[in-house]
Design a protein around this motif. Structure first.
Motif, PDB file in Angstrom:
ATOM      1  N   UNK A  23       0.949  -1.078  -0.127  1.00 50.04           N
ATOM      2  CA  UNK A  23       0.001  -0.091  -0.093  1.00 50.04           C
ATOM      3  C   UNK A  23       0.790   1.253  -0.055  1.00 50.04           C
ATOM      4  N   UNK A  24       0.165   2.319  -0.279  1.00 46.68           N
ATOM      5  CA  UNK A  24       0.816   3.719  -0.291  1.00 46.68           C
ATOM      6  C   UNK A  24       1.456   3.759   1.120  1.00 46.68           C
ATOM      7  N   UNK A  25       0.701   3.571   2.291  1.00 39.71           N
ATOM      8  CA  UNK A  25       1.113   3.686   3.551  1.00 39.71           C
ATOM      9  C   UNK A  25       2.605   3.073   3.742  1.00 39.71           C
ATOM     10  N   UNK A  26       2.624   1.976   3.490  1.00 37.88           N
ATOM     11  CA  UNK A  26       3.767   0.965   3.640  1.00 37.88           C
ATOM     12  C   UNK A  26       4.787   1.883   2.830  1.00 37.88           C
ATOM     13  N   UNK A  27       4.692   2.043   1.666  1.00 37.02           N
ATOM     14  CA  UNK A  27       5.628   2.903   0.876  1.00 37.02           C
ATOM     15  C   UNK A  27       6.137   3.902   1.746  1.00 37.02           C
ATOM     16  N   UNK A  28       5.190   4.945   2.388  1.00 35.47           N
ATOM     17  CA  UNK A  28       5.638   6.030   2.924  1.00 35.47           C
ATOM     18  C   UNK A  28       6.499   5.899   4.204  1.00 35.47           C
ATOM     19  N   UNK A  29       5.959   4.518   4.983  1.00 34.59           N
ATOM     20  CA  UNK A  29       6.860   4.165   6.094  1.00 34.59           C
ATOM     21  C   UNK A  29       8.325   3.819   5.538  1.00 34.59           C
ATOM     22  N   UNK A  30       8.587   3.118   4.521  1.00 31.75           N
ATOM     23  CA  UNK A  30       9.618   2.944   4.130  1.00 31.75           C
ATOM     24  C   UNK A  30      10.498   4.179   3.764  1.00 31.75           C
TER      25      UNK A  30
ATOM     26  N   UNK B 199      10.178   7.065   5.155  1.00 33.63           N
ATOM     27  CA  UNK B 199      10.482   7.567   6.354  1.00 33.63           C
ATOM     28  C   UNK B 199      11.557   7.022   7.061  1.00 33.63           C
ATOM     29  N   UNK B 200      11.647   5.602   6.833  1.00 34.40           N
ATOM     30  CA  UNK B 200      13.031   5.126   7.534  1.00 34.40           C
ATOM     31  C   UNK B 200      14.103   5.723   6.645  1.00 34.40           C
ATOM     32  N   UNK B 201      13.986   5.646   5.418  1.00 33.00           N
ATOM     33  CA  UNK B 201      15.050   6.127   4.519  1.00 33.00           C
ATOM     34  C   UNK B 201      15.750   7.268   4.977  1.00 33.00           C
ATOM     35  N   UNK B 202      14.615   8.331   5.112  1.00 35.60           N
ATOM     36  CA  UNK B 202      14.927   9.600   5.361  1.00 35.60           C
ATOM     37  C   UNK B 202      15.736   9.678   6.891  1.00 35.60           C
ATOM     38  N   UNK B 203      15.084   8.965   7.733  1.00 38.55           N
ATOM     39  CA  UNK B 203      15.704   8.980   9.102  1.00 38.55           C
ATOM     40  C   UNK B 203      17.071   8.377   9.090  1.00 38.55           C
ATOM     41  N   UNK B 204      17.425   7.398   8.032  1.00 38.39           N
ATOM     42  CA  UNK B 204      18.577   6.918   8.157  1.00 38.39           C
ATOM     43  C   UNK B 204      19.913   7.815   7.253  1.00 38.39           C
TER      44      UNK B 204
ATOM     45  N   UNK C  23      15.056  13.025  -1.050  1.00 37.54           N
ATOM     46  CA  UNK C  23      14.097  11.977  -0.551  1.00 37.54           C
ATOM     47  C   UNK C  23      13.080  12.811   0.363  1.00 37.54           C
ATOM     48  N   UNK C  24      13.325  13.784   0.879  1.00 34.70           N
ATOM     49  CA  UNK C  24      12.364  14.873   1.474  1.00 34.70           C
ATOM     50  C   UNK C  24      11.345  15.444   0.457  1.00 34.70           C
ATOM     51  N   UNK C  25      11.770  15.698  -0.879  1.00 36.82           N
ATOM     52  CA  UNK C  25      11.090  16.061  -1.787  1.00 36.82           C
ATOM     53  C   UNK C  25      10.155  15.148  -2.397  1.00 36.82           C
ATOM     54  N   UNK C  26      10.744  13.830  -2.472  1.00 39.43           N
ATOM     55  CA  UNK C  26       9.853  12.784  -2.953  1.00 39.43           C
ATOM     56  C   UNK C  26       8.649  12.525  -2.136  1.00 39.43           C
ATOM     57  N   UNK C  27       9.150  12.468  -0.798  1.00 40.28           N
ATOM     58  CA  UNK C  27       7.790  12.354   0.246  1.00 40.28           C
ATOM     59  C   UNK C  27       6.847  13.339   0.192  1.00 40.28           C
TER      60      UNK C  27
END
Length: 78
Positions: free
Chosen positions: A25-32, A34-39, A50-54
């Motif tokens: 789902x899109x929510x799972x993709x957003x969670x992934x 978000x994790x990439x952004x955090x890392x 990454x922030x722009x993509x989000x």
């Protein structure tokens, strides 16, 4: 030399992704994302991408919701 490193990194990512279960789902993709952004360190030039993509995914999701509401209203009216 930098190109070889980039190719190797791309290959490793491709191998990792191919073994990994894809988001359902899109929510799972957003969670992934978000994790990439955090890392990703703020000093990394890819952080801004990454922030722009989000932001773009959020915008697209909002537009999709609005389109679905419009279609539903149109269907009810006719």
């Amino acid at each position: 030399m930098a190109k070889d490193k980039d190719r190797e990194q791309a290959r490793l990512i491709e191998d990792w992704v191919s073994d990994w279960e894809k988001p359902k789902s899109q929510m799972e993709a957003m969670a992934i994302l978000d994790e990439l952004i955090k890392m990703t360190p703020r000093s990394d030039s890819r952080y801004d991408y990454l922030a722009l993509l989000r932001l773009q995914i959020e915008t697209d999701a909002g537009q999709l919701e609005e389109a679905n509401r419009t279609i539903e209203e149109y269907s009810e009216a006719y």
